[in-house]
Structures are given as structure tokens and as C-alpha cells.
Design a protein around this motif. Structure first.
Motif, mmCIF file in Angstrom:
data_model
loop_
_atom_site.group_PDB
_atom_site.id
_atom_site.type_symbol
_atom_site.label_atom_id
_atom_site.label_comp_id
_atom_site.label_asym_id
_atom_site.label_seq_id
_atom_site.Cartn_x
_atom_site.Cartn_y
_atom_site.Cartn_z
ATOM 1 N N ALA A 19 0.840 -1.194 0.000
ATOM 2 C CA ALA A 19 0.000 0.000 0.000
ATOM 3 C C ALA A 19 0.879 1.249 0.000
ATOM 4 C CB ALA A 19 -0.928 0.003 1.215
ATOM 5 N N LYS A 20 0.474 2.237 -0.771
ATOM 6 C CA LYS A 20 1.254 3.464 -0.917
ATOM 7 C C LYS A 20 1.527 4.096 0.449
ATOM 8 C CE LYS A 20 1.439 7.813 -3.352
ATOM 9 N NZ LYS A 20 0.806 8.651 -4.378
ATOM 10 N N GLY A 21 2.802 4.315 0.734
ATOM 11 C CA GLY A 21 3.211 4.973 1.960
ATOM 12 C C GLY A 21 3.267 4.083 3.190
ATOM 13 N N CYS A 22 2.827 2.843 3.086
ATOM 14 C CA CYS A 22 2.822 1.948 4.246
ATOM 15 C C CYS A 22 4.194 1.286 4.386
ATOM 16 C CB CYS A 22 1.748 0.872 4.107
ATOM 17 S SG CYS A 22 1.600 -0.189 5.572
ATOM 18 N N ARG A 23 4.690 1.221 5.604
ATOM 19 C CA ARG A 23 5.976 0.575 5.881
ATOM 20 C C ARG A 23 5.801 -0.574 6.873
ATOM 21 N NH1 ARG A 23 8.981 1.181 2.054
ATOM 22 N NH2 ARG A 23 10.766 0.682 3.321
ATOM 23 N N GLU A 24 4.570 -1.030 7.057
ATOM 24 C CA GLU A 24 4.290 -2.113 7.994
ATOM 25 C C GLU A 24 4.706 -3.454 7.398
ATOM 26 O OE1 GLU A 24 3.086 -1.917 11.206
ATOM 27 O OE2 GLU A 24 3.510 0.208 10.866
ATOM 28 N N PRO A 25 5.074 -4.394 8.251
ATOM 29 C CA PRO A 25 5.406 -5.732 7.747
ATOM 30 C C PRO A 25 4.187 -6.374 7.068
ATOM 31 C CG PRO A 25 6.142 -5.472 10.021
ATOM 32 C CD PRO A 25 5.292 -4.276 9.693
ATOM 33 N N ALA A 26 4.433 -7.034 5.969
ATOM 34 C CA ALA A 26 3.365 -7.723 5.238
ATOM 35 C C ALA A 26 3.049 -9.050 5.915
ATOM 36 C CB ALA A 26 3.791 -7.968 3.803
ATOM 37 N N VAL A 27 1.778 -9.405 5.914
ATOM 38 C CA VAL A 27 1.354 -10.709 6.436
ATOM 39 C C VAL A 27 0.486 -11.464 5.431
ATOM 40 C CG1 VAL A 27 1.591 -10.121 8.874
ATOM 41 C CG2 VAL A 27 -0.546 -9.629 7.719
ATOM 42 N N TRP A 28 0.140 -10.817 4.307
ATOM 43 C CA TRP A 28 -0.697 -11.433 3.282
ATOM 44 C C TRP A 28 -0.064 -11.260 1.912
ATOM 45 C CZ3 TRP A 28 -4.635 -14.366 4.757
ATOM 46 C CH2 TRP A 28 -5.170 -14.150 6.028
ATOM 47 N N LEU A 66 -7.944 -10.038 -8.957
ATOM 48 C CA LEU A 66 -7.557 -10.831 -7.789
ATOM 49 C C LEU A 66 -7.823 -12.310 -8.027
ATOM 50 C CD1 LEU A 66 -6.428 -10.690 -4.896
ATOM 51 C CD2 LEU A 66 -8.792 -10.530 -4.096
ATOM 52 N N LYS A 67 -6.795 -13.128 -7.824
ATOM 53 C CA LYS A 67 -6.913 -14.567 -8.020
ATOM 54 C C LYS A 67 -6.851 -15.343 -6.713
ATOM 55 C CE LYS A 67 -7.095 -13.959 -12.402
ATOM 56 N NZ LYS A 67 -8.409 -13.862 -12.996
ATOM 57 N N ASP A 68 -6.078 -14.845 -5.735
ATOM 58 C CA ASP A 68 -5.915 -15.577 -4.485
ATOM 59 C C ASP A 68 -5.358 -14.651 -3.414
ATOM 60 O OD1 ASP A 68 -6.066 -17.798 -2.862
ATOM 61 O OD2 ASP A 68 -4.346 -18.818 -3.737
ATOM 62 N N THR A 69 -5.735 -14.898 -2.168
ATOM 63 C CA THR A 69 -5.178 -14.205 -1.015
ATOM 64 C C THR A 69 -4.699 -15.273 -0.044
ATOM 65 O OG1 THR A 69 -6.714 -12.361 -1.294
ATOM 66 C CG2 THR A 69 -5.642 -12.558 0.841
ATOM 67 N N VAL A 70 -3.406 -15.239 0.273
ATOM 68 C CA VAL A 70 -2.769 -16.289 1.057
ATOM 69 C C VAL A 70 -1.915 -15.662 2.154
ATOM 70 C CG1 VAL A 70 -1.165 -18.252 0.902
ATOM 71 C CG2 VAL A 70 -2.620 -17.703 -1.032
ATOM 72 N N PRO A 71 -1.946 -16.234 3.365
ATOM 73 C CA PRO A 71 -1.021 -15.737 4.388
ATOM 74 C C PRO A 71 0.419 -15.823 3.874
ATOM 75 C CG PRO A 71 -2.620 -17.219 5.376
ATOM 76 C CD PRO A 71 -2.794 -17.319 3.872
ATOM 77 N N LEU A 72 1.199 -14.798 4.131
ATOM 78 C CA LEU A 72 2.580 -14.757 3.656
ATOM 79 C C LEU A 72 3.363 -15.998 4.075
ATOM 80 C CD1 LEU A 72 4.881 -13.211 2.254
ATOM 81 C CD2 LEU A 72 5.285 -12.044 4.423
ATOM 82 N N TRP A 75 2.717 -18.775 1.567
ATOM 83 C CA TRP A 75 2.875 -18.496 0.140
ATOM 84 C C TRP A 75 4.032 -19.264 -0.465
ATOM 85 C CZ3 TRP A 75 0.520 -16.944 -4.008
ATOM 86 C CH2 TRP A 75 1.224 -16.515 -5.125
ATOM 87 N N HIS A 76 3.755 -19.899 -1.576
ATOM 88 C CA HIS A 76 4.794 -20.574 -2.358
ATOM 89 C C HIS A 76 4.701 -20.008 -3.766
ATOM 90 C CE1 HIS A 76 5.548 -23.456 0.795
ATOM 91 N NE2 HIS A 76 4.253 -23.638 0.899
ATOM 92 N N ALA A 77 5.700 -19.245 -4.154
ATOM 93 C CA ALA A 77 5.696 -18.643 -5.489
ATOM 94 C C ALA A 77 5.778 -19.744 -6.542
ATOM 95 C CB ALA A 77 6.872 -17.688 -5.634
#
Length: 81
Positions: A19-28, A66-72, A75-77
Motif C-alpha cells: 500500500a502506498k506509503g505503508c511501511r508495515e510488515p506484510a502478512v498477506w 484478484l486470483k488468491d489471497t494467502v497468508p505470507l 505463500w509458495h511462489a
């Protein structure tokens, strides 16, 4: 590629929210695809913190991307080879 925070913040390998301007750790991980630009099996990714998950999901979902939302952590690329 998953963006990460600068070494002085969370750590050298800590993924951050897209998200623009967000520096929080990603979890999704939000896996998406623009059918006008990408083959059906291609997945681009955005990362989201808890606060921005819904907003980013709605943005992609409204466009049919949007195809999928997965907890980080789960996630397997897909293999590129």
C-alpha cells in the motif's frame, strides 16, 4: 519479487506492505493477474499488512484481477522455469 524493508527498519529480509506509503510488515500475499496483459497462469503479487488487506483486495477484485489471497507464511511462489 517481494519488496522488503530497508536494513535499518525491520531487517534486511522483512517484506513490507505494498500500500502506498505503508511501511508495515506484510502478512498477506495477494496474487493477481491482468488478463489483458498476462497469460492465465501468470501471477503478480502485492503484499498487505492487516490494515490494508481489505482495501488492496477490493481494488484488485473490482477490476477482476484478484486470483488468491494467502497468508505470507504459507505463500509458495510458482516456479518460473
Amino acid at each position: 519479487m517481494i519488496p522488503s524493508a530497508s536494513p535499518s527498519e525491520e531487517g534486511p529480509e522483512t517484506p513490507i506492505c505494498s500500500a502506498k506509503g505503508c511501511r508495515e510488515p506484510a502478512v498477506w500475499v495477494l496474487a493477481w493477474n491482468n488478463p489483458k496483459l498476462h497469460t492465465p497462469d501468470r501471477r503478480k503479487t502485492w503484499l498487505a499488512c492487516e490494515e490494508h488487506r481489505e482495501h488492496l483486495s477490493k481494488f484488485l477484485g473490482a477490476r477482476g484481477f484478484l486470483k488468491d489471497t494467502v497468508p505470507l507464511a504459507e505463500w509458495h511462489a510458482p516456479d518460473d522455469g
